[in-house]
Design an enzyme around this catalytic site. Sequence first.
Site, PDB file in Angstrom:
ATOM      1  N   SER A  34       0.823  -1.218   0.000  1.00 44.30           N
ATOM      2  CA  SER A  34       0.000   0.000   0.000  1.00 44.30           C
ATOM      3  C   SER A  34       0.850   1.259   0.000  1.00 44.30           C
ATOM      4  O   SER A  34       0.342   2.370  -0.029  1.00 44.30           O
ATOM      5  CB  SER A  34      -0.928   0.015   1.224  1.00 44.30           C
ATOM      6  OG  SER A  34      -0.159  -0.058   2.418  1.00 44.30           O
ATOM      7  N   THR A  77     -38.747  26.782 -11.630  1.00 41.53           N
ATOM      8  CA  THR A  77     -38.937  25.444 -11.051  1.00 41.53           C
ATOM      9  C   THR A  77     -39.128  24.535 -12.260  1.00 41.53           C
ATOM     10  O   THR A  77     -39.670  24.983 -13.281  1.00 41.53           O
ATOM     11  CB  THR A  77     -40.177  25.352 -10.129  1.00 41.53           C
ATOM     12  OG1 THR A  77     -41.343  25.587 -10.915  1.00 41.53           O
ATOM     13  CG2 THR A  77     -40.120  26.376  -8.991  1.00 41.53           C
ATOM     14  N   HIS A  78     -38.674  23.324 -12.177  1.00 42.73           N
ATOM     15  CA  HIS A  78     -38.723  22.389 -13.322  1.00 42.73           C
ATOM     16  C   HIS A  78     -38.030  22.985 -14.554  1.00 42.73           C
ATOM     17  O   HIS A  78     -38.372  22.641 -15.679  1.00 42.73           O
ATOM     18  CB  HIS A  78     -40.162  22.025 -13.686  1.00 42.73           C
ATOM     19  CG  HIS A  78     -40.979  21.550 -12.517  1.00 42.73           C
ATOM     20  ND1 HIS A  78     -41.083  20.230 -12.154  1.00 42.73           N
ATOM     21  CD2 HIS A  78     -41.700  22.246 -11.604  1.00 42.73           C
ATOM     22  CE1 HIS A  78     -41.845  20.127 -11.079  1.00 42.73           C
ATOM     23  NE2 HIS A  78     -42.228  21.339 -10.716  1.00 42.73           N
ATOM     24  N   SER A  90     -11.630  24.808 -28.313  1.00 43.34           N
ATOM     25  CA  SER A  90     -11.802  23.535 -29.004  1.00 43.34           C
ATOM     26  C   SER A  90     -10.652  23.362 -29.978  1.00 43.34           C
ATOM     27  O   SER A  90     -10.174  24.334 -30.556  1.00 43.34           O
ATOM     28  CB  SER A  90     -13.129  23.537 -29.756  1.00 43.34           C
ATOM     29  OG  SER A  90     -13.076  22.645 -30.851  1.00 43.34           O
ATOM     30  N   LYS A 112     -14.986  28.378 -30.551  1.00 49.03           N
ATOM     31  CA  LYS A 112     -15.554  27.869 -29.309  1.00 49.03           C
ATOM     32  C   LYS A 112     -14.861  28.396 -28.057  1.00 49.03           C
ATOM     33  O   LYS A 112     -13.654  28.552 -28.006  1.00 49.03           O
ATOM     34  CB  LYS A 112     -15.468  26.337 -29.278  1.00 49.03           C
ATOM     35  CG  LYS A 112     -16.378  25.669 -30.270  1.00 49.03           C
ATOM     36  CD  LYS A 112     -17.798  25.559 -29.763  1.00 49.03           C
ATOM     37  CE  LYS A 112     -17.940  24.350 -28.853  1.00 49.03           C
ATOM     38  NZ  LYS A 112     -19.273  24.263 -28.296  1.00 49.03           N
ATOM     39  N   ASN A 142     -15.476  27.156 -24.224  1.00 51.21           N
ATOM     40  CA  ASN A 142     -16.291  26.161 -23.510  1.00 51.21           C
ATOM     41  C   ASN A 142     -16.200  26.324 -21.994  1.00 51.21           C
ATOM     42  O   ASN A 142     -15.143  26.681 -21.472  1.00 51.21           O
ATOM     43  CB  ASN A 142     -15.824  24.752 -23.883  1.00 51.21           C
ATOM     44  CG  ASN A 142     -16.077  24.436 -25.353  1.00 51.21           C
ATOM     45  OD1 ASN A 142     -17.074  24.892 -25.919  1.00 51.21           O
ATOM     46  ND2 ASN A 142     -15.174  23.694 -25.964  1.00 51.21           N
ATOM     47  N   GLU A 178     -18.111  22.274 -16.171  1.00 44.95           N
ATOM     48  CA  GLU A 178     -18.419  20.878 -16.509  1.00 44.95           C
ATOM     49  C   GLU A 178     -17.597  19.906 -15.677  1.00 44.95           C
ATOM     50  O   GLU A 178     -18.087  18.851 -15.263  1.00 44.95           O
ATOM     51  CB  GLU A 178     -18.173  20.635 -17.994  1.00 44.95           C
ATOM     52  CG  GLU A 178     -19.189  21.358 -18.867  1.00 44.95           C
ATOM     53  CD  GLU A 178     -18.839  21.330 -20.340  1.00 44.95           C
ATOM     54  OE1 GLU A 178     -19.748  21.455 -21.150  1.00 44.95           O
ATOM     55  OE2 GLU A 178     -17.643  21.188 -20.678  1.00 44.95           O
ATOM     56  N   TYR A 228      -9.846  -5.213  13.344  1.00 44.01           N
ATOM     57  CA  TYR A 228      -9.045  -4.933  12.143  1.00 44.01           C
ATOM     58  C   TYR A 228      -9.103  -6.118  11.199  1.00 44.01           C
ATOM     59  O   TYR A 228      -8.888  -7.270  11.592  1.00 44.01           O
ATOM     60  CB  TYR A 228      -7.574  -4.612  12.480  1.00 44.01           C
ATOM     61  CG  TYR A 228      -6.818  -4.282  11.205  1.00 44.01           C
ATOM     62  CD1 TYR A 228      -6.880  -3.003  10.674  1.00 44.01           C
ATOM     63  CD2 TYR A 228      -6.135  -5.264  10.490  1.00 44.01           C
ATOM     64  CE1 TYR A 228      -6.261  -2.697   9.461  1.00 44.01           C
ATOM     65  CE2 TYR A 228      -5.518  -4.975   9.288  1.00 44.01           C
ATOM     66  CZ  TYR A 228      -5.582  -3.679   8.773  1.00 44.01           C
ATOM     67  OH  TYR A 228      -4.988  -3.379   7.577  1.00 44.01           O
ATOM     68  N   GLN A 267      -7.538  -1.713   4.680  1.00 41.42           N
ATOM     69  CA  GLN A 267      -6.512  -0.978   3.936  1.00 41.42           C
ATOM     70  C   GLN A 267      -7.129  -0.249   2.736  1.00 41.42           C
ATOM     71  O   GLN A 267      -6.547   0.702   2.219  1.00 41.42           O
ATOM     72  CB  GLN A 267      -5.416  -1.950   3.471  1.00 41.42           C
ATOM     73  CG  GLN A 267      -4.276  -1.286   2.741  1.00 41.42           C
ATOM     74  CD  GLN A 267      -3.099  -2.222   2.563  1.00 41.42           C
ATOM     75  OE1 GLN A 267      -2.413  -2.570   3.527  1.00 41.42           O
ATOM     76  NE2 GLN A 267      -2.871  -2.667   1.334  1.00 41.42           N
ATOM     77  N   LYS A 302      -8.166   4.010   2.356  1.00 39.97           N
ATOM     78  CA  LYS A 302      -7.393   5.235   2.133  1.00 39.97           C
ATOM     79  C   LYS A 302      -7.506   5.825   0.728  1.00 39.97           C
ATOM     80  O   LYS A 302      -7.646   7.041   0.573  1.00 39.97           O
ATOM     81  CB  LYS A 302      -5.924   4.983   2.488  1.00 39.97           C
ATOM     82  CG  LYS A 302      -5.722   5.011   4.006  1.00 39.97           C
ATOM     83  CD  LYS A 302      -4.339   4.671   4.436  1.00 39.97           C
ATOM     84  CE  LYS A 302      -4.103   3.185   4.462  1.00 39.97           C
ATOM     85  NZ  LYS A 302      -4.998   2.425   5.375  1.00 39.97           N
TER      86      LYS A 302
HETATM   87  N1  ARG Z   1      -1.212  -0.936   5.595  1.00 38.66           N
HETATM   88  C1  ARG Z   1      -2.152  -1.401   6.567  1.00 38.66           C
HETATM   89  C2  ARG Z   1      -3.477  -0.642   6.413  1.00 38.66           C
HETATM   90  O1  ARG Z   1      -3.457   0.388   5.814  1.00 38.66           O
HETATM   91  C3  ARG Z   1      -1.627  -1.147   7.935  1.00 38.66           C
HETATM   92  C4  ARG Z   1      -2.199  -2.044   8.942  1.00 38.66           C
HETATM   93  C5  ARG Z   1      -1.704  -3.449   8.738  1.00 38.66           C
HETATM   94  N2  ARG Z   1      -2.126  -4.300   9.799  1.00 38.66           N
HETATM   95  C6  ARG Z   1      -2.106  -5.605   9.685  1.00 38.66           C
HETATM   96  N3  ARG Z   1      -2.557  -6.271  10.709  1.00 38.66           N
HETATM   97  N4  ARG Z   1      -1.693  -6.219   8.622  1.00 38.66           N
HETATM   98  O2  ARG Z   1      -4.505  -1.073   6.864  1.00 38.66           O
END
Ligand code: ARG
Length: 475
Positions: free
Chosen positions: A22, A154-155, A276, A282, A284, A289, A316, A321, A324
Amino acid sequence: MALWGGRFASGPADSVAALSRSVDFDWRLASYDIKVNLVHLDGLVSAGVIATGNGEVIRAGLKALGAEILGGKFSYDDSDEDVHSAIERGLIAKIGAIGGALRAGRSRNDLVVTDFKLYLIDHLLEIASLTTSLIEAFNEQSLANVEVFAPGFTHLQHAQPIVFGHELAKHSQALLRDLDRIGDWLVRNSISPLGAGALSGSGLQPNPESSGETLGFDGVVANSIDAVSDRDFAAEALFVMAMLGVHLSRIGEEFTLWSTNEFSWVEIADAYSTGSSIMPQKKNPDIAELARGKSGRLVGNLTALLTTLKGLPFAYNRDLQEDKEPVFDSVETLLVLLPALTGMVATAKFRTENISSGAHSGFALATEVADYLAKKSVPFAQAHEAAGECVKVCEQTKRELHELTDEQLAAIHPELKSDLREFLTVSGAIASRTSSLGTSIPSVTAQIAELKNATQEAKQWISNEVERFSGMMKP
Ligand code: ARG
């Protein structure tokens, strides 16, 4: 470098390393990770788990590593699984095996949530601050257009006349609610998960309260299992950002529509338009948009995380993971979108003649006919019928409401007298909407004054929060 391996006969297969890696995206957490490690280190030294002298060495190493990360001199490599393992590798490379002492009393499970919360506090405040600039742009444009009459829709059909400043100021109201939601998010989520360890707390880290406070949080999560399982804070942040994105999208749609030849209500400045590659004439409204388009991914990111969380055992799991990337994407989308849209709104030139010329059309004053009768104690349902009939007669005889003859009016309803015509003006209709939320010029002027106060208050609390959390962000 993996943070585990003792009980394994072999390292992970390449495909597994590729799947579980990650660091390519969670490296965004690096400076927060250094900060959290420094605070955790203090806890370990106070608890006597790390001797003071070693603590000094580790602290100096972490600080130097933090500076190298900020200066772009240290980064992750192919061997790193995630930001936490990359930083431990960097620390050990710098100060030797003692760097590994820091892992005591915490797990990546509590570390990652703590880092992630810091990231969100930092970035939601940045988004809030950018949003205040957009609100200010709308406040200014609203004030400049407070005496411009416009058809209200409206509409997407002409409905009733309004002042154009009222139309623009509604966006400030919606955006202020987005700021409120960021404030609420902080109240609920500014609590520290550090010390939860993998899930049960730790026998080595005795004082999560003190580390939470040093980090700048307002308290500590009450239950260690909840601390490592909760991603409500991330989902909520994604909702706040998606809602903001939907507001930006609706703004984008209006500007796109208003800039068409058919409307010709707004001229978007050259700096906020695009051309364009084939049609030289043009210009734009691409910013508008893109505001509309990018809301799709903001909504998608919220959906992605909620779908990941649904049905997860409440502790957990590696699925977490996946929390994020949607958040990083929503944050980064808004950070590029908000300044561009603000510039577009602030520099837009409204063609007030075109806006006003349609204010009366589409029988937009028919409600005035019904209100005129209602004021004469005709039940509104009957008044509405009669006003509708006026419109029908106008359509059949190709005239406007104020052109109906006394005879035609009397034939429709005995209470429709010639003085009705006094009420059939755009300015009269607008002037009559004197309640606090209405469209009369004094009402809208007061609304905008109130908006400006609210915007100032928002700027104040945002800068207070930036100040309050600033220590938390610097390694
Ligand atoms: N990279 C992991 C995450 O973002 C960190 C936590 C990992 N924990 C584990 N028990 N493998 O979730």
